[in-house]
Motif scaffolding. Structure first.
Motif, PDB file in Angstrom:
ATOM      1  N   TYR A   1      12.387  15.009  -9.663  1.00  0.00           N
ATOM      2  CA  TYR A   1      12.846  16.252 -10.304  1.00  0.00           C
ATOM      3  C   TYR A   1      12.859  17.382  -9.278  1.00  0.00           C
ATOM      4  O   TYR A   1      12.155  17.362  -8.275  1.00  0.00           O
ATOM      5  N   TYR A   2      13.709  18.352  -9.580  1.00  0.00           N
ATOM      6  CA  TYR A   2      13.859  19.516  -8.703  1.00  0.00           C
ATOM      7  C   TYR A   2      13.279  20.736  -9.410  1.00  0.00           C
ATOM      8  O   TYR A   2      13.608  21.004 -10.568  1.00  0.00           O
ATOM      9  N   THR A   3      12.418  21.473  -8.746  1.00  0.00           N
ATOM     10  CA  THR A   3      11.750  22.622  -9.351  1.00  0.00           C
ATOM     11  C   THR A   3      12.436  23.931  -8.952  1.00  0.00           C
ATOM     12  O   THR A   3      12.587  24.214  -7.755  1.00  0.00           O
ATOM     13  N   VAL A   4      12.874  24.698  -9.954  1.00  0.00           N
ATOM     14  CA  VAL A   4      13.423  26.037  -9.716  1.00  0.00           C
ATOM     15  C   VAL A   4      12.283  27.035  -9.801  1.00  0.00           C
ATOM     16  O   VAL A   4      11.645  27.172 -10.849  1.00  0.00           O
ATOM     17  N   ILE A   5      11.995  27.714  -8.688  1.00  0.00           N
ATOM     18  CA  ILE A   5      10.854  28.637  -8.640  1.00  0.00           C
ATOM     19  C   ILE A   5      11.280  30.050  -9.070  1.00  0.00           C
ATOM     20  O   ILE A   5      10.564  30.723  -9.819  1.00  0.00           O
TER      21      ILE A   5
ATOM     22  N   THR B   1       2.651   7.623  -7.612  1.00  0.00           N
ATOM     23  CA  THR B   1       1.780   6.474  -7.316  1.00  0.00           C
ATOM     24  C   THR B   1       2.504   5.134  -7.431  1.00  0.00           C
ATOM     25  O   THR B   1       1.899   4.093  -7.182  1.00  0.00           O
ATOM     26  N   ILE B   2       3.772   5.163  -7.801  1.00  0.00           N
ATOM     27  CA  ILE B   2       4.527   3.911  -7.939  1.00  0.00           C
ATOM     28  C   ILE B   2       4.773   3.298  -6.566  1.00  0.00           C
ATOM     29  O   ILE B   2       5.104   4.003  -5.609  1.00  0.00           O
ATOM     30  N   THR B   3       4.621   1.975  -6.484  1.00  0.00           N
ATOM     31  CA  THR B   3       4.907   1.252  -5.246  1.00  0.00           C
ATOM     32  C   THR B   3       6.346   0.756  -5.293  1.00  0.00           C
ATOM     33  O   THR B   3       6.691  -0.067  -6.153  1.00  0.00           O
ATOM     34  N   PRO B   4       7.220   1.275  -4.433  1.00  0.00           N
ATOM     35  CA  PRO B   4       8.613   0.801  -4.447  1.00  0.00           C
ATOM     36  C   PRO B   4       8.701  -0.650  -3.986  1.00  0.00           C
ATOM     37  O   PRO B   4       7.964  -1.081  -3.084  1.00  0.00           O
ATOM     38  N   ASN B   5       9.590  -1.412  -4.628  1.00  0.00           N
ATOM     39  CA  ASN B   5       9.734  -2.823  -4.267  1.00  0.00           C
ATOM     40  C   ASN B   5      11.204  -3.171  -4.114  1.00  0.00           C
ATOM     41  O   ASN B   5      12.092  -2.365  -4.429  1.00  0.00           O
ATOM     42  N   VAL B   6      11.469  -4.362  -3.678  1.00  0.00           N
ATOM     43  CA  VAL B   6      12.833  -4.792  -3.372  1.00  0.00           C
ATOM     44  C   VAL B   6      13.688  -4.886  -4.621  1.00  0.00           C
ATOM     45  O   VAL B   6      14.901  -4.646  -4.582  1.00  0.00           O
ATOM     46  N   LEU B   7      13.097  -5.210  -5.760  1.00  0.00           N
ATOM     47  CA  LEU B   7      13.862  -5.429  -6.992  1.00  0.00           C
ATOM     48  C   LEU B   7      14.309  -4.112  -7.644  1.00  0.00           C
ATOM     49  O   LEU B   7      15.224  -4.117  -8.469  1.00  0.00           O
ATOM     50  N   GLU B   8      13.684  -3.037  -7.309  1.00  0.00           N
ATOM     51  CA  GLU B   8      14.046  -1.744  -7.897  1.00  0.00           C
ATOM     52  C   GLU B   8      14.467  -0.773  -6.782  1.00  0.00           C
ATOM     53  O   GLU B   8      13.792  -0.666  -5.773  1.00  0.00           O
TER      54      GLU B   8
ATOM     55  N   THR C   1       0.821  -1.225   0.000  1.00  0.00           N
ATOM     56  CA  THR C   1       0.000   0.000   0.000  1.00  0.00           C
ATOM     57  C   THR C   1       0.856   1.278   0.000  1.00  0.00           C
ATOM     58  O   THR C   1       0.320   2.382  -0.044  1.00  0.00           O
ATOM     59  N   GLN C   2       2.153   1.100   0.078  1.00  0.00           N
ATOM     60  CA  GLN C   2       3.047   2.271   0.120  1.00  0.00           C
ATOM     61  C   GLN C   2       3.400   2.727  -1.276  1.00  0.00           C
ATOM     62  O   GLN C   2       3.697   1.905  -2.155  1.00  0.00           O
ATOM     63  N   THR C   3       3.380   4.039  -1.511  1.00  0.00           N
ATOM     64  CA  THR C   3       3.792   4.616  -2.790  1.00  0.00           C
ATOM     65  C   THR C   3       4.959   5.575  -2.555  1.00  0.00           C
ATOM     66  O   THR C   3       5.285   5.912  -1.410  1.00  0.00           O
ATOM     67  N   LEU C   4       5.546   6.041  -3.650  1.00  0.00           N
ATOM     68  CA  LEU C   4       6.663   6.999  -3.533  1.00  0.00           C
ATOM     69  C   LEU C   4       6.215   8.287  -2.837  1.00  0.00           C
ATOM     70  O   LEU C   4       7.016   8.964  -2.193  1.00  0.00           O
ATOM     71  N   ALA C   5       4.930   8.608  -2.949  1.00  0.00           N
ATOM     72  CA  ALA C   5       4.421   9.823  -2.321  1.00  0.00           C
ATOM     73  C   ALA C   5       4.556   9.755  -0.801  1.00  0.00           C
ATOM     74  O   ALA C   5       4.563  10.797  -0.126  1.00  0.00           O
ATOM     75  N   ASP C   6       4.667   8.528  -0.251  1.00  0.00           N
ATOM     76  CA  ASP C   6       4.810   8.373   1.191  1.00  0.00           C
ATOM     77  C   ASP C   6       6.256   8.571   1.657  1.00  0.00           C
ATOM     78  O   ASP C   6       6.500   8.641   2.868  1.00  0.00           O
ATOM     79  N   LEU C   7       7.176   8.645   0.721  1.00  0.00           N
ATOM     80  CA  LEU C   7       8.595   8.818   1.060  1.00  0.00           C
ATOM     81  C   LEU C   7       8.965  10.296   0.903  1.00  0.00           C
ATOM     82  O   LEU C   7       8.802  10.880  -0.165  1.00  0.00           O
ATOM     83  N   SER C   8       9.451  10.886   1.978  1.00  0.00           N
ATOM     84  CA  SER C   8       9.751  12.324   1.977  1.00  0.00           C
ATOM     85  C   SER C   8      11.013  12.628   1.180  1.00  0.00           C
ATOM     86  O   SER C   8      11.992  11.881   1.216  1.00  0.00           O
ATOM     87  N   LEU C   9      10.961  13.757   0.479  1.00  0.00           N
ATOM     88  CA  LEU C   9      12.113  14.278  -0.257  1.00  0.00           C
ATOM     89  C   LEU C   9      12.473  15.656   0.302  1.00  0.00           C
ATOM     90  O   LEU C   9      11.629  16.327   0.895  1.00  0.00           O
TER      91      LEU C   9
ATOM     92  N   ASP D   1      13.245  19.730   0.389  1.00  0.00           N
ATOM     93  CA  ASP D   1      12.484  20.830  -0.207  1.00  0.00           C
ATOM     94  C   ASP D   1      12.901  21.057  -1.651  1.00  0.00           C
ATOM     95  O   ASP D   1      14.092  21.073  -1.991  1.00  0.00           O
ATOM     96  N   GLY D   2      11.922  21.256  -2.518  1.00  0.00           N
ATOM     97  CA  GLY D   2      12.168  21.518  -3.932  1.00  0.00           C
ATOM     98  C   GLY D   2      12.092  20.279  -4.801  1.00  0.00           C
ATOM     99  O   GLY D   2      11.979  20.392  -6.018  1.00  0.00           O
ATOM    100  N   TRP D   3      12.154  19.086  -4.201  1.00  0.00           N
ATOM    101  CA  TRP D   3      12.137  17.833  -4.955  1.00  0.00           C
ATOM    102  C   TRP D   3      10.719  17.244  -5.002  1.00  0.00           C
ATOM    103  O   TRP D   3       9.955  17.353  -4.055  1.00  0.00           O
ATOM    104  N   GLU D   4      10.389  16.605  -6.140  1.00  0.00           N
ATOM    105  CA  GLU D   4       9.113  15.910  -6.322  1.00  0.00           C
ATOM    106  C   GLU D   4       9.365  14.582  -7.042  1.00  0.00           C
ATOM    107  O   GLU D   4      10.226  14.495  -7.930  1.00  0.00           O
ATOM    108  N   TRP D   5       8.609  13.557  -6.648  1.00  0.00           N
ATOM    109  CA  TRP D   5       8.703  12.280  -7.356  1.00  0.00           C
ATOM    110  C   TRP D   5       8.048  12.410  -8.729  1.00  0.00           C
ATOM    111  O   TRP D   5       6.998  13.025  -8.866  1.00  0.00           O
ATOM    112  N   ALA D   6       8.672  11.800  -9.747  1.00  0.00           N
ATOM    113  CA  ALA D   6       8.081  11.810 -11.086  1.00  0.00           C
ATOM    114  C   ALA D   6       6.863  10.887 -11.147  1.00  0.00           C
ATOM    115  O   ALA D   6       5.901  11.158 -11.857  1.00  0.00           O
TER     116      ALA D   6
END
Length: 202
Positions: free
Chosen positions: A192-196, A179-186, A161-169, A171-176
């Motif tokens: 990406y980093y956003t320049v404001i 909704t991807i579920t991280p697994n042991v094989l990957e 049930t865990q997605t990349l959105a649950d893993l903190s990055l 400031d300035g970084w966002e997961w591409a």
């Protein structure tokens, strides 16, 4: 009755004298005031008339010094006035005759042209005034963007049930793919980093 048929006057102004008396010379060396000697005497009959000597004190006010202000001074976004170089060597003046009127920690501001003031202090403060509130144009350029470095989220335990959105990055970084579920094989996922601030950064 005393009649003077010829008047001889010695007047000094700064270093230039029409004639130089010893008293005037000493006064100039002290840099405070100039004392001049006026001698009135007759050139008709030196045996009849005495030479009359009078002293006059001339108070000389300080002059404003001559200085040069450059068209502009360069700075970079995020700089303070401490980072901005004021004019240094002037012929006959101290190595650093200028000092900012504002605190050195004052920000130069965003990209663009901004006005700040400084005070000019000459070496010869006995004869010349200090000049405050002289305006300088400071032109602020954009700051080069720096590499934010690749973030590391550390270790996590697999959960369906865990997605990349649950893993903190950082400031300035966002997961591409939030909704991807991280697994042991990957173990590599795109972010990406956003320049404001595009105005003040290259």
């Amino acid at each position: 009755m005393f009649v003077a048929s010829f008047m001889h006057i010695c007047i000094c102004c700064y270093a230039d004298c029409l004639c130089r008396s010893s008293a005037a010379q000493k006064a100039m060396e002290r840099n405070d005031f100039y004392q001049t000697v006026i001698q009135i005497y007759s050139n008709r009959d030196a045996n009849t008339y005495n030479t009359v000597t009078k002293s006059i004190t001339v108070i000389v006010s300080k002059a404003d010094p001559i200085y040069t202000v450059p068209e502009s001074l360069p700075a970079t976004y995020k700089d303070t006035l401490k980072d901005v170089s004021l004019p240094t060597l002037v012929s006959g003046e101290p190595a650093d005759p200028w000092k900012w009127d504002q605190d050195d920690s004052t920000s130069v501001g965003i990209v663009g042209k901004h006005e700040f003031t400084a005070t000019f202090t000459p070496t010869n403060t006995k004869n010349y005034n200090s000049v405050p509130n002289v305006t300088f144009d400071v032109v602020v350029s954009s700051k080069p963007a720096t590499d934010p470095d690749t973030p590391n989220t550390g270790e996590t335990t697999y959960s369906p049930t865990q997605t990349l959105a649950d893993l903190s990055l950082p400031d300035g970084w966002e997961w591409a793919g939030r909704t991807i579920t991280p697994n042991v094989l990957e173990n590599l996922y795109k972010a990406y980093y956003t320049v404001i601030d595009f105005v003040n950064h290259e």
